[in-house]
Scaffold this motif. Structure first.
Motif, PDB file in Angstrom:
ATOM      1  N   LEU A 718      85.233  90.551 -61.582  1.00  0.00           N
ATOM      2  CA  LEU A 718      85.772  90.709 -62.937  1.00  0.00           C
ATOM      3  C   LEU A 718      86.797  91.842 -62.995  1.00  0.00           C
ATOM      4  O   LEU A 718      87.859  91.712 -63.616  1.00  0.00           O
ATOM      5  N   PRO A 722      90.326  89.783 -63.681  1.00  0.00           N
ATOM      6  CA  PRO A 722      89.625  89.200 -64.848  1.00  0.00           C
ATOM      7  C   PRO A 722      90.170  87.848 -65.254  1.00  0.00           C
ATOM      8  O   PRO A 722      89.461  87.051 -65.870  1.00  0.00           O
ATOM      9  N   PHE A 725      88.316  84.481 -65.027  1.00  0.00           N
ATOM     10  CA  PHE A 725      87.318  84.090 -66.019  1.00  0.00           C
ATOM     11  C   PHE A 725      87.949  83.658 -67.345  1.00  0.00           C
ATOM     12  O   PHE A 725      87.262  83.107 -68.194  1.00  0.00           O
ATOM     13  N   LEU A 735      79.893  83.074 -68.006  1.00  0.00           N
ATOM     14  CA  LEU A 735      79.773  84.516 -67.761  1.00  0.00           C
ATOM     15  C   LEU A 735      79.023  85.182 -68.917  1.00  0.00           C
ATOM     16  O   LEU A 735      78.110  85.997 -68.695  1.00  0.00           O
ATOM     17  N   ILE A 759      82.805  93.476 -68.927  1.00  0.00           N
ATOM     18  CA  ILE A 759      83.516  92.431 -69.679  1.00  0.00           C
ATOM     19  C   ILE A 759      84.429  93.066 -70.731  1.00  0.00           C
ATOM     20  O   ILE A 759      85.609  92.713 -70.860  1.00  0.00           O
TER      21      ILE A 759
END
Length: 993
Positions: A718, A722, A725, A735, A759
């Protein structure tokens, strides 16, 4: 027959017995194990006399493992159908008592596992059932019942005292104590009758019951002496004494080398019970102690030169005498020369003598010999127990014992032609010289009446320097062990001269000799200075560099000499691999690149072989620690990181593809660490992109040991790229689903916070916008419905960390200045407008004063200060929270200095967990000891907790206070502190920076 039907269970069990079909058969069983009726059917298969014993045994082992895996989860929730749960509990006792012995033991252990979660609250009739089934006539039946009882009650032995534990014990005693004593007295009567009749068959089953009754006696008394047993102590201990002195050829053949018989086992348990009473309940037991001292003294003398089958009994008896020696009342018995001579000649010397059975173990099972001989190990031996007794005697009268023992030492040394005499002399001297036991850090202090360095020069050094075959290998081992034992008493210069000698002994043909050499080298490299305030390592990388190539070459040669043998044989000597790990940790980055690649190749070769049957968890753990160290100290640029990825990745992916479950958690950690070292400017390697979909699948999260490593790997991916995703919703939704699963778990919620943190800091908020409210709902739902203290603390630290982001320029830029205290307030209020003050007053402020971890304390202090200066506090609706916040902060800051002072030592120890320096010895010694569902962390590459303010040292109270005072001053200038109480103002004025 349908392939996935319950009728297929016997077929799958039969196939699981064949090595070529075992893995597939087990997978098929697991594919149907959640079906209603599976566990009940399996129990009936175990009970069925129509099936072969091998199928029934396979069934009972699968059943026990099923109960371990699926009875309850970490939250205490049943994972099997509730109808099956109840059905199993209603039948299992009746089935167990009818099973043959081998199956009965396995079911007894299974019942213990069930009882651990269900008894007493969800199985409140268990003890009633056991008592109801006990019989005064049928002792075959009783044996099964007592086996279950012992398997349940023995869980109490190692537990810490608690009200809940004592309530459980009381519940059992109220129902079980009276029937227990009745059965014990009846059994005593029946044994006497059987002895008179010379009825061997009855005696055997009676003693099997008596053994269980003695073990249960210990269980029921292990935490405290119950009033019932105190009232009936004379009755119970009279029976114990009777069978401690009993000898009968009907059970025990004194001269045979047979296995340990039931009478020996019973005596051993009785001595263990008596030792418990002496050490814990001496005031109550005092009238009987002297009688037991005499009896146990005679018992040791009668078994002093006997076979190996008496070893554990003698060990427990010596432990009893050691306990007695600590009691002031009985110390006069040992405080005169004649008594000491008798003790040395009749107890100490015979039990430290190197017997023929010890020589056989030395030659035929060298690794087991080392494990049992190594001080500090869990193995009991006559030698170690006699040594413990001798060291305790030394505390009674050091001068008298030293003079007495040294006479024997000199006497044995004079007999130079007999290696056994010299071995006894060295062992006696070492036991006498060491003050206290030999711990993991060696002997820390010695008997001032003897000179360990002079003894080494006069009697040991020649054997250490002699690498030819003229010196007996046992004396070589003694010489190496002397360095191992007294390493703290020798100077660094003296120890450096032993390195080449120890390396030479790695080329010895005797396994014990080279194994002890590797152990001693590892311990030397583990040594920390006692005089240095930081306890830095005695040996640094420059000290070791001249030896490193020879050292590692010899160690790998020894391990790989078994590469054509079985995987189990290759992995049996964990001491060699631990030494490799320690060498790599000490030399850091001083190994040249080509040799480093060779080492990695050899580690991967070993890994590939043992993956076929991982049998030694410690050996496996040290391999992964070694890999981690090589990567950690060998990657300082993109080309090298890429080289390591290309070198190591194929082997790791092979482990994942073949699902070598024991290695998978380690693999995820190495994969994550490699990526953490990868330059952020480079795109995510394709091999990692291929892992994303499998990592997000539910299957990989089912195994508890995977979760920390998989979370870490997901975070590494991630943070590296990133966009993998966010390119489409197919990856982001799963996720967030992983986060949801983790945050709902009381065991794994900490990993949920770690993932959410990543995140929020990696994925643009405009992409997350539609998900943030649901995320906040999940957090507050846990907080409301199933919060734990751990969850509350982590929640408060998480919120505080987000508030601290603006203080870190790099993170603030990465988040486009969107994550700050105002974001946090809006995030929580998105669940329901105005809910933030409730959360803040109920959890944030109260929890801020109860944190002990320094990093958490720092982040919460500075996070609250950021929050109290936010627009929503100073200009918005939450200005009423300013005064209580400053009140709480001032109190926290007042206590901060004491906390930092008391915690600084702990935090200094862990501050170098991952970096460019050697990992502290105490960290690397925290290796996984067994394979299982628990996660085994690779200490050398463990990740630090996320810290948005790394530039503010955790124990730098001045910086923390300065930041606090600056923010409080801002509030004061705004007129926000006009209503601050006089008490708080006084505390504020007392805070010095």
């Amino acid at each position: 027959m349908a392939e996935n039907s319950l009728e297929s269970i016997p077929k799958y069990l039969e196939q699981s017995l064949l090595p070529q079909h075992a893995k597939v058969a087990e997978a098929q069983l697991k594919s149907i194990e959640n079906q209603p009726g599976f566990s009940v059917n399996l129990l009936h298969i175990i009970a069925s006399t129509n099936l072969s014993p091998s199928i029934r045994l396979a069934g009972v082992l699968f059943f026990k493992n099923l109960v371990k895996r699926k009875w309850v989860n970490e939250e205490g929730e049943y994972l099997l159908p509730i109808s099956d749960i109840n059905h199993v509990k209603s039948e299992i006792l009746d089935i167990m008592i009818k099973l043959p012995n081998q199956l009965q033991i396995q079911i007894g252990e299974t019942i213990s596992i069930i009882a651990e979660s269900d008894f007493p609250h969800n199985w409140n009739n268990l003890i009633d059932e056991l008592v109801l089934k006990l019989s005064l006539e049928d002792f075959v039946l009783n044996k099964g019942i007592l086996l279950v009882a012992h398997s349940i009650f023995k869980r109490w032995r190692p537990l810490f005292r608690s009200d809940e534990l004592f309530l459980e014990i009381k519940l059992v005693l109220d129902k079980f104590a009276e029937p227990y004593l009745t059965l014990l007295n009846k059994l005593d009567q029946l044994i006497s009758e059987a002895l008179n009749k010379q009825d061997k068959a009855s005696l055997t089953i009676y003693f099997e019951n008596l053994l269980l009754l003695v073990q249960i006696y210990y269980d029921l008394n292990s935490q405290d002496i119950p009033e019932f047993f105190e009232d009936h102590m004379m009755n119970g201990m009279e029976i114990m004494h009777k069978y401690l002195v009993l000898e009968t050829p009907l059970i025990t053949d004194q001269d045979s080398d047979d296995e340990i018989d039931v009478l020996i086992k019973t005596k051993t348990s009785i001595v263990e019970l008596v030792s418990l009473y002496v050490s814990r309940y001496a005031d109550v037991f005092e009238p009987l102690i002297e009688n037991f001292i005499t009896t146990i003294w005679k018992l040791i003398n009668s078994y002093v030169t006997k076979q190996q089958k008496f070893d554990l009994l003698v060990v427990k008896a010596l432990s009893f005498l050691t306990s007695v020696t600590k009691m002031a009342k009985y110390q006069p018995l040992f405080d005169n020369e004649s008594s000491l001579k008798e003790i040395i000649e009749k107890i100490i010397l015979p039990n430290i003598y190197f017997r023929e059975i010890d020589e056989e173990l030395f030659e035929d099972e060298p690794i087991n010999f080392v494990r049992s001989d190594l001080e500090g190990s869990d193995f009991d031996s006559r030698r170690k127990s006699a040594t413990d007794f001798l060291r305790e005697l030394k505390e009674v009268n050091t001068g008298l014992l030293t003079n007495t023992v040294m006479n024997y030492v000199n006497q044995f040394l004079s007999s130079q032609s007999d290696w056994k005499s010299k071995d006894i002399a060295i062992y006696l001297f070492s036991s006498l010289a060491a003050k206290g036991s030999v711990t993991n850090v060696g002997v820390t202090s010695t008997n001032v009446l003897v000179d360990v360095v002079k003894f080494f020069s006069d009697n040991i050094a020649n054997d250490l320097m002699n690498t030819n075959h003229s010196t007996n290998p046992i004396l070589k081992t003694d010489a190496i062990k002397y360095i191992f034992t007294f390493r703290n008493q020798l100077t660094k210069e003296q120890l450096l001269t032993t390195f080449p000698l120890l390396i030479n002994h790695l080329q010895d043909s005797n396994t014990v000799v080279y194994t002890y050499s590797s152990i001693t080298i590892e311990k030397l490299l583990s040594m920390n200075s006692f005089t240095d305030v930081n306890h830095s390592p005695v040996f640094n990388k420059n000290d070791v560099q001249p030896f490193v190539n020879d050292l590692l070459t010899n160690l790998f040669r020894l391990i790989l000499s078994n590469d054509q043998s079985s995987p189990e044989k290759l992995a049996e000597n964990e001491f060699l691999m631990k030494c490799i790990m320690r060498v790599l940790n000490t030399v850091e980055g001083l190994i040249d690149d080509s040799f480093k690649v060779t080492i990695i190749d050899q580690l991967l070769k070993i890994l590939k072989i043992i993956a076929k049957n991982p049998s030694n968890p410690k050996f496996s753990h040290y391999i992964f620690e070694s890999l981690g160290l090589l990567v950690k100290f060998g990657t300082n640029d993109y080309d090298k990181v890429n080289q390591y990825i290309e070198l190591i990745l194929p082997s790791l992916l092979e482990i994942l593809s073949e699902d070598v479950q024991e290695f998978v958690p380690y693999t995820f950690q190495i994969l994550a660490f490699l990526l953490e070292l990868y330059p952020n400017s480079k795109p995510l390697p394709e091999s990692y992109k291929q892992l994303i979909k499998p990592l997000l699948s539910p299957a990989v999260w089912e195994y508890r040991g995977n979760i920390p490593g998989v979370t870490r790997l997901l975070i590494a991916i991630l943070e590296q790229e990133p966009s993998v995703f966010t390119a489409n919703d197919q990856s982001l939704t799963p996720l967030l689903g992983v986060f949801q699963k983790l945050i709902a778990s009381k065991v794994n919620d900490i990993y949920g916070f770690d993932l959410l943190e990543s995140i929020l800091l990696s994925i643009p908020l405009n992409i997350l916008e539609n998900y943030l409210k649901q995320v906040a709902i999940l957090l507050l739902t846990r907080l409301k419905n199933s919060r734990t203290e751990k969850f509350i603390k982590k929640f408060v630290v998480f919120i505080s960390s987000l508030c601290c982001i603006p203080l870190n320029e790099e993170l603030n830029a990465k988040c486009h200045s969107l994550i700050n205290s105002d974001f946090v307030i809006s995030f929580i209020d998105s669940v329901q407008p105005g809910v933030f003050p409730q959360i803040y007053n109920s959890f944030m402020l109260p929890t801020s004063s109860g944190l002990t971890n320094l990093q958490d304390k720092k982040l919460v202090t500075l996070g609250l200060l950021e929050m109290v200066n936010s627009d929503q506090f100073t200009k918005g609706n939450y200005s009423s929270l300013i005064i209580p916040t400053v009140d709480q902060l001032v109190r926290n800051l007042t206590s901060l200095g004491g906390l930092l002072k008391s915690s600084s030592t702990v935090n200094n120890t862990t501050s170098a967990q991952i970096g460019t320096t050697s990992v502290p010895i105490n960290e690397l010694d925290l290796e996984g000891s067994s394979f299982g569902s628990q996660f085994s962390k690779i200490i050398s590459i463990q990740v630090k907790p996320f810290d948005p303010l790394p530039n503010v040292k955790n124990n730098d109270q001045n910086s923390i206070k300065m930041g606090a005072m600056t923010n409080i001053e801002k509030l004061n200038n705004l007129g926000a502190l006009n209503q601050l109480s006089d008490e708080t103002r006084q505390l504020l004025s007392n805070i010095s920076v």
